[in-house]
Design an enzyme around this catalytic site. Structure first.
Site, short mmCIF file in Angstrom:
data_model
loop_
_atom_site.label_atom_id
_atom_site.label_comp_id
_atom_site.label_asym_id
_atom_site.label_seq_id
_atom_site.Cartn_x
_atom_site.Cartn_y
_atom_site.Cartn_z
CG ASP A 13 95.72 -15.87 54.50
OD1 ASP A 13 96.69 -16.63 54.47
OD2 ASP A 13 95.77 -14.66 54.23
N1 URA Z 1 97.10 -13.62 49.71
C1 URA Z 1 96.67 -13.44 50.98
O1 URA Z 1 97.00 -12.46 51.61
N2 URA Z 1 95.88 -14.39 51.52
C2 URA Z 1 95.47 -15.48 50.85
O2 URA Z 1 94.74 -16.30 51.40
C3 URA Z 1 95.93 -15.65 49.54
C4 URA Z 1 96.75 -14.72 48.99
#
Ligand code: URA
Length: 242
Positions: free
Chosen positions: A106
């Protein structure tokens, strides 16, 4: 033995689009086995012919694998009109190669990110059937308990009804916030955040530390990259393309 057209080889190595490298060749910047070559369609043996751009001898590799220490604030995408992407952080010549992210993080997540042009490798690394573990360090609001760890082991059901594979939750500190390590073998959208949301908790900070047995190189400053070695790839445990 692997044969490739000269323009394709140069484009693969990040020297520009097919059109740009054709111009480079026609301009007289390329030698093959020390002889000037102005024909883009020349076929070269990638293992035995010596191709040079000016004085720089090219070492051909079919695939490229990079580790990045991803900073927060960058999208795991190739381009975006509104936000910077991890591709904006790549130095030459990688910024001109057609790399993609294998296993997105993310925008606000930090840590171990892989970039490659090997689609088969990316598929193998991400497929839940291959069970390549990914370990995250996180700060979680509230107290995380042994009950939470047991629920992760049993399999968390997400808000949309999807059942996650068993995950291993290690509690480092049980306070407010709590510090944890979570190992999962899938890569569902926002998975870690949604797993904790299903237990009534918010993820305050998230960083990927490990893929397979390959650990983030903490000496890499945020936003910088390093090339993975064959040994690193073995540690990931996903088969490469041929
Ligand atoms: N899980 C999440 O919620 N975000 C990420 O960036 C990676 C795994």
């Amino acid at each position: 033995m692997s044969k490739l057209r000269l323009d394709k080889l140069l484009s693969h190595m990040g020297y520009g689009s097919r059109k740009e490298v054709r111009q480079l060749i026609k301009n007289g910047s390329i030698t093959v086995n020390d002889i000037l070559c102005r024909q883009p369609e020349t076929v070269v043996d990638t293992q035995n012919d010596r191709v040079a751009v000016g004085q720089t001898l090219l070492i051909y590799e079919k695939y490229c694998y990079l580790m990045m220490n991803k900073p927060a604030g960058y999208l795991s995408a190739n381009t975006d009109c509104h936000a910077p992407t991890v591709m904006d952080l790549l130095p030459e010549p990688y910024d001109r190669m057609t790399l993609f992210v294998a296993g997105r993080l993310d925008k606000d997540t930090e840590g171990l990110l892989l970039l490659t042009n090997d689609g088969q490798f990316a598929h193998n690394m991400l497929s839940p059937k291959k069970h390549v573990p990914k370990t995250y360090y996180a700060l979680i609001d509230g107290k995380i308990t042994a009950d939470d760890a047991a629920a992760f082991t049993a399999g968390i059901t997400l808000d949309d009804g999807l059942l996650c594979q068993p995950a291993q939750l290690e509690i480092i500190t049980n306070g407010n916030p709590s510090e944890i390590l979570l190992t999962i073998t899938e890569g569902k959208f926002h998975q870690v955040k949604r797993m904790f949301a299903a237990r009534g908790h918010t993820v305050l900070y998230l960083k990927r530390q490990k893929i397979g047995k390959l650990t983030l190189d903490e000496t890499l400053s945020k936003g910088s990259i390093k090339k993975l070695t064959d040994d690193d790839l073995v540690l990931i445990g996903a088969e490469r393309g041929v």
